[in-house]
Design a protein around this motif. Structure first.
Motif, PDB file in Angstrom:
ATOM      1  N   GLY A  79      11.926 -43.264 -59.470  1.00 20.97           N
ATOM      2  CA  GLY A  79      11.520 -42.686 -58.195  1.00 20.97           C
ATOM      3  C   GLY A  79      10.133 -42.085 -58.222  1.00 20.97           C
ATOM      4  N   GLU A  80       9.678 -41.674 -59.399  1.00 20.49           N
ATOM      5  CA  GLU A  80       8.362 -41.049 -59.518  1.00 20.49           C
ATOM      6  C   GLU A  80       7.233 -42.013 -59.160  1.00 20.49           C
ATOM      7  OE1 GLU A  80       7.882 -39.316 -63.353  1.00 20.49           O
ATOM      8  OE2 GLU A  80       9.447 -37.813 -63.067  1.00 20.49           O
ATOM      9  N   VAL A  81       7.458 -43.292 -59.338  1.00 19.26           N
ATOM     10  CA  VAL A  81       6.401 -44.275 -59.044  1.00 19.26           C
ATOM     11  C   VAL A  81       6.641 -44.982 -57.714  1.00 19.26           C
ATOM     12  CG1 VAL A  81       5.882 -44.655 -61.475  1.00 19.26           C
ATOM     13  CG2 VAL A  81       7.619 -46.065 -60.381  1.00 19.26           C
ATOM     14  N   LYS A  82       7.637 -44.507 -56.972  1.00 19.85           N
ATOM     15  CA  LYS A  82       7.961 -45.098 -55.676  1.00 19.85           C
ATOM     16  C   LYS A  82       7.402 -44.215 -54.563  1.00 19.85           C
ATOM     17  CE  LYS A  82      11.816 -47.200 -53.195  1.00 19.85           C
ATOM     18  NZ  LYS A  82      13.276 -47.471 -53.190  1.00 19.85           N
TER      19      LYS A  82
ATOM     20  N   ALA B  32      25.625 -43.058 -69.167  1.00 27.16           N
ATOM     21  CA  ALA B  32      24.895 -44.071 -68.409  1.00 27.16           C
ATOM     22  C   ALA B  32      25.349 -44.217 -66.970  1.00 27.16           C
ATOM     23  CB  ALA B  32      25.005 -45.421 -69.131  1.00 27.16           C
ATOM     24  N   ASP B  33      26.520 -43.667 -66.631  1.00 24.35           N
ATOM     25  CA  ASP B  33      26.971 -43.623 -65.242  1.00 24.35           C
ATOM     26  C   ASP B  33      26.961 -42.197 -64.702  1.00 24.35           C
ATOM     27  OD1 ASP B  33      27.345 -46.259 -64.536  1.00 24.35           O
ATOM     28  OD2 ASP B  33      29.410 -46.341 -65.238  1.00 24.35           O
ATOM     29  N   GLY B  34      26.320 -41.290 -65.422  1.00 16.58           N
ATOM     30  CA  GLY B  34      26.273 -39.890 -65.026  1.00 16.58           C
ATOM     31  C   GLY B  34      24.863 -39.347 -65.049  1.00 16.58           C
ATOM     32  N   MET B  35      24.645 -38.288 -65.819  1.00 17.94           N
ATOM     33  CA  MET B  35      23.341 -37.637 -65.876  1.00 17.94           C
ATOM     34  C   MET B  35      22.225 -38.583 -66.295  1.00 17.94           C
ATOM     35  SD  MET B  35      22.155 -34.527 -68.380  1.00 17.94           S
ATOM     36  CE  MET B  35      22.343 -35.621 -69.805  1.00 17.94           C
ATOM     37  N   VAL B  36      22.484 -39.421 -67.288  1.00 18.65           N
ATOM     38  CA  VAL B  36      21.447 -40.340 -67.762  1.00 18.65           C
ATOM     39  C   VAL B  36      21.047 -41.328 -66.664  1.00 18.65           C
ATOM     40  CG1 VAL B  36      20.928 -42.169 -69.422  1.00 18.65           C
ATOM     41  CG2 VAL B  36      22.069 -40.090 -70.195  1.00 18.65           C
ATOM     42  N   LEU B  37      22.024 -41.777 -65.879  1.00 18.28           N
ATOM     43  CA  LEU B  37      21.707 -42.637 -64.738  1.00 18.28           C
ATOM     44  C   LEU B  37      20.771 -41.907 -63.778  1.00 18.28           C
ATOM     45  CD1 LEU B  37      22.129 -45.261 -63.150  1.00 18.28           C
ATOM     46  CD2 LEU B  37      24.162 -44.220 -62.122  1.00 18.28           C
ATOM     47  N   GLY B  38      21.038 -40.637 -63.547  1.00 18.97           N
ATOM     48  CA  GLY B  38      20.166 -39.846 -62.682  1.00 18.97           C
ATOM     49  C   GLY B  38      18.765 -39.723 -63.245  1.00 18.97           C
ATOM     50  N   GLN B  39      18.656 -39.623 -64.560  1.00 21.69           N
ATOM     51  CA  GLN B  39      17.342 -39.488 -65.188  1.00 21.69           C
ATOM     52  C   GLN B  39      16.508 -40.749 -65.018  1.00 21.69           C
ATOM     53  OE1 GLN B  39      18.960 -38.235 -69.024  1.00 21.69           O
ATOM     54  NE2 GLN B  39      17.884 -36.288 -68.828  1.00 21.69           N
ATOM     55  N   ILE B  40      17.138 -41.917 -65.203  1.00 22.34           N
ATOM     56  CA  ILE B  40      16.364 -43.150 -65.036  1.00 22.34           C
ATOM     57  C   ILE B  40      16.032 -43.387 -63.569  1.00 22.34           C
ATOM     58  CG2 ILE B  40      18.372 -44.697 -64.924  1.00 22.34           C
ATOM     59  CD1 ILE B  40      14.898 -45.402 -66.513  1.00 22.34           C
ATOM     60  N   LYS B  41      16.944 -43.031 -62.669  1.00 24.69           N
ATOM     61  CA  LYS B  41      16.642 -43.115 -61.239  1.00 24.69           C
ATOM     62  C   LYS B  41      15.471 -42.196 -60.886  1.00 24.69           C
ATOM     63  CE  LYS B  41      21.289 -44.271 -59.438  1.00 24.69           C
ATOM     64  NZ  LYS B  41      21.018 -45.235 -58.354  1.00 24.69           N
ATOM     65  N   ASP B  42      15.432 -41.037 -61.524  1.00 28.21           N
ATOM     66  CA  ASP B  42      14.351 -40.077 -61.291  1.00 28.21           C
ATOM     67  C   ASP B  42      13.013 -40.641 -61.770  1.00 28.21           C
ATOM     68  OD1 ASP B  42      13.247 -37.615 -60.494  1.00 28.21           O
ATOM     69  OD2 ASP B  42      13.468 -36.779 -62.497  1.00 28.21           O
ATOM     70  N   LEU B  43      13.012 -41.227 -62.959  1.00 27.60           N
ATOM     71  CA  LEU B  43      11.778 -41.816 -63.494  1.00 27.60           C
ATOM     72  C   LEU B  43      11.290 -42.962 -62.614  1.00 27.60           C
ATOM     73  CD1 LEU B  43      12.599 -41.862 -67.322  1.00 27.60           C
ATOM     74  CD2 LEU B  43      10.889 -40.443 -66.177  1.00 27.60           C
TER      75      LEU B  43
ATOM     76  N   PHE C 230       8.352 -27.537 -82.991  1.00 27.12           N
ATOM     77  CA  PHE C 230       8.581 -28.285 -84.233  1.00 27.12           C
ATOM     78  C   PHE C 230       7.651 -29.503 -84.229  1.00 27.12           C
ATOM     79  CE2 PHE C 230      12.287 -25.684 -83.572  1.00 27.12           C
ATOM     80  CZ  PHE C 230      12.619 -25.245 -84.836  1.00 27.12           C
ATOM     81  N   ASP C 231       8.167 -30.648 -83.878  1.00 26.86           N
ATOM     82  CA  ASP C 231       7.364 -31.851 -83.689  1.00 26.86           C
ATOM     83  C   ASP C 231       8.210 -32.832 -82.890  1.00 26.86           C
ATOM     84  OD1 ASP C 231       8.859 -33.670 -85.636  1.00 26.86           O
ATOM     85  OD2 ASP C 231       8.217 -32.059 -86.981  1.00 26.86           O
ATOM     86  N   GLU C 232       7.602 -33.901 -82.417  1.00 25.37           N
ATOM     87  CA  GLU C 232       8.305 -34.807 -81.514  1.00 25.37           C
ATOM     88  C   GLU C 232       9.513 -35.466 -82.171  1.00 25.37           C
ATOM     89  OE1 GLU C 232       7.298 -38.530 -78.479  1.00 25.37           O
ATOM     90  OE2 GLU C 232       5.682 -37.455 -79.517  1.00 25.37           O
TER      91      GLU C 232
ATOM     92  N   ASP D  75      11.710 -32.753 -71.829  1.00 20.16           N
ATOM     93  CA  ASP D  75      10.411 -32.131 -72.081  1.00 20.16           C
ATOM     94  C   ASP D  75       9.488 -32.989 -72.942  1.00 20.16           C
ATOM     95  OD1 ASP D  75      11.099 -29.871 -70.629  1.00 20.16           O
ATOM     96  OD2 ASP D  75      11.878 -28.794 -72.373  1.00 20.16           O
ATOM     97  N   LEU D  76       9.996 -34.054 -73.531  1.00 24.54           N
ATOM     98  CA  LEU D  76       9.200 -34.887 -74.434  1.00 24.54           C
ATOM     99  C   LEU D  76       8.014 -35.532 -73.708  1.00 24.54           C
ATOM    100  CD1 LEU D  76      12.078 -36.663 -76.393  1.00 24.54           C
ATOM    101  CD2 LEU D  76      10.451 -35.002 -77.336  1.00 24.54           C
ATOM    102  N   PRO D  77       6.950 -35.855 -74.441  1.00 27.32           N
ATOM    103  CA  PRO D  77       5.784 -36.498 -73.828  1.00 27.32           C
ATOM    104  C   PRO D  77       6.119 -37.767 -73.048  1.00 27.32           C
ATOM    105  CG  PRO D  77       5.234 -35.736 -76.016  1.00 27.32           C
ATOM    106  CD  PRO D  77       6.717 -35.505 -75.853  1.00 27.32           C
ATOM    107  N   ALA D  78       7.112 -38.524 -73.504  1.00 29.21           N
ATOM    108  CA  ALA D  78       7.478 -39.767 -72.820  1.00 29.21           C
ATOM    109  C   ALA D  78       8.207 -39.523 -71.506  1.00 29.21           C
ATOM    110  CB  ALA D  78       8.348 -40.637 -73.733  1.00 29.21           C
ATOM    111  N   MET D  79       8.700 -38.289 -71.309  1.00 31.13           N
ATOM    112  CA  MET D  79       9.439 -37.961 -70.093  1.00 31.13           C
ATOM    113  C   MET D  79       8.579 -37.052 -69.208  1.00 31.13           C
ATOM    114  SD  MET D  79      12.651 -39.366 -70.274  1.00 31.13           S
ATOM    115  CE  MET D  79      13.969 -38.296 -69.719  1.00 31.13           C
ATOM    116  N   ASP D  80       8.891 -35.757 -69.158  1.00 29.23           N
ATOM    117  CA  ASP D  80       8.136 -34.839 -68.289  1.00 29.23           C
ATOM    118  C   ASP D  80       6.915 -34.226 -68.968  1.00 29.23           C
ATOM    119  OD1 ASP D  80       9.938 -35.313 -66.282  1.00 29.23           O
ATOM    120  OD2 ASP D  80      11.113 -33.501 -66.632  1.00 29.23           O
TER     121      ASP D  80
END
Length: 280
Positions: free
Chosen positions: A149-152, A136-147, A93-95, A73-78
Motif C-alpha cells: 500500500g505504501e507504493v500505491k 501469513a493469514d493474520g498480522m504478517v498478511l497485514g504487513q505485506i498489504k501495508d508495504l 545491537f546490529d541488524e 523497525d529494520l532498515p528493510a521495513m520501516d
C-alpha cells in the motif's frame, strides 16, 4: 499487572546466554504498555477466572508482538531508530542480531503456547490460534498489504481498513480468542472476532492521529514518519477530525458488543477506556 511483569521479566532465564538472548530481553523489557496481555487477563476476569492462568499465553502474545516490532523497525521495513523511547534493537545491537532475536521470540512463543494449560486440546487450540492470527493469514498478511500500500498512490479507505484489520486487528483479537479457549467458551469466539476487529481499527486510527499530533517524548518513537514516507493513513484520507470520529465509532461499537457478551465487563471496560485516552 505487576505480577505478570515479573513473570515476563524471567521468561528468558532458562535460555543459554548469548547475544541473541540479550537482544530478546532488551526488546521485551524495553517498556511497552502490555496492551495485549492486559486484554487477555481482563477477559479471563470477565469469565471469572484468575488471571495467572493466562500468564503463559499472555507472555507468548507479547513475545510475538515484540518480534513484530523488532522486524518492523529494520532498515528493510520501516527503518526506525527509536522504539519505546530507546534505540531500536538493530541500532542497539546490529541488524543480524535483531533479525535473530525476532525469530527467537516468535519461536519461543509457540513453546509457551504448547504449555499453556494441563489440557492438551486447549494447548493445541492455542498454538493454532497463535499461528493463525500472527502468521501469513493474520498480522504478517497485514504487513505485506501495508508495504504494498505504501507504493500505491490511489489507496482507498476500504483498502486501508483491510490493511489494519490484519496488521493491527488480528493481534488484538488473538488474546480475546485465547481467553475463550482457556475458559472453554469457544462459542464466544465469533463475538470476540467482531470486538477485536473494531478495537484494532480504533487503535490504528488513534496511531495515525498520534503520529501527527504527539511528540517524540510522549510517543516514544519518531513522529510524522507516515507523512515523511508519503504513507496513506486515516488522517491523510479523512483529516484529523473525521479520523477521530471513525476511531470513536469503532471503539463504541466494540464496547457495545462487549456488553452484549457480559453483564459485568468492568475489567475489559477499564482497558477500553484507557486505550481511548492513550498518548502513545
Amino acid at each position: 499487572m505487576n505480577n505478570f511483569e515479573t513473570y515476563l521479566q524471567h521468561i528468558c532465564d532458562a535460555l543459554q546466554d548469548s547475544k541473541v538472548k540479550d537482544a530478546m530481553q532488551y526488546s521485551l523489557m524495553a517498556g511497552g504498555k502490555r496492551i495485549r496481555p492486559q486484554i487477555l487477563l481482563a477477559a479471563l476476569q470477565c469469565y471469572g477466572i484468575e488471571e495467572r492462568v493466562g500468564y503463559p499465553v499472555a507472555a507468548a502474545i507479547e513475545m510475538i508482538h515484540t518480534y513484530s516490532l523488532i522486524h518492523d523497525d529494520l532498515p528493510a521495513m520501516d527503518d526506525d531508530t527509536l522504539r519505546r523511547g530507546k534505540p531500536t534493537c538493530h541500532v542497539q545491537f546490529d541488524e543480524a542480531t535483531a533479525i535473530l532475536a525476532g525469530d527467537a521470540l516468535l519461536t519461543q512463543a509457540f513453546l509457551l503456547g504448547a504449555m499453556a494449560s494441563e489440557d492438551a486440546l486447549v494447548n493445541c487450540a492455542i498454538v493454532k490460534a497463535l499461528s493463525r492470527y500472527a502468521g501469513a493469514d493474520g498480522m504478517v498478511l497485514g504487513q505485506i498489504k501495508d508495504l504494498e500500500g505504501e507504493v500505491k498512490e490511489d489507496l482507498t479507505l476500504a483498502e486501508l481498513k483491510d490493511i489494519h484489520y490484519y496488521k493491527t486487528g488480528r493481534l488484538l483479537t488473538l488474546p480475546l480468542v485465547c481467553a475463550a479457549y482457556l475458559t472453554h467458551h469457544e462459542e464466544d469466539i465469533p463475538a470476540w472476532e467482531q470486538i477485536g476487529s473494531d478495537l484494532g481499527l480504533s487503535f490504528q486510527i488513534q496511531d495515525d492521529i498520534l503520529d501527527v499530533t504527539s511528540t517524540v517524548e510522549e510517543l516514544g518513537k519518531n513522529i510524522n514518519s507516515d507523512a515523511q514516507n508519503n504513507k496513506r493513513t486515516y488522517v491523510s484520507l479523512l483529516g484529523i477530525e473525521e479520523a477521530q470520529k471513525e476511531a470513536s465509532f469503532y471503539y463504541e461499537r466494540a464496547q457495545q458488543r462487549l456488553h452484549e457478551l457480559f453483564d459485568d465487563a468492568h475489567a475489559l471496560d477499564a482497558i477500553f477506556v484507557a486505550l481511548t485516552k492513550r498518548k502513545n
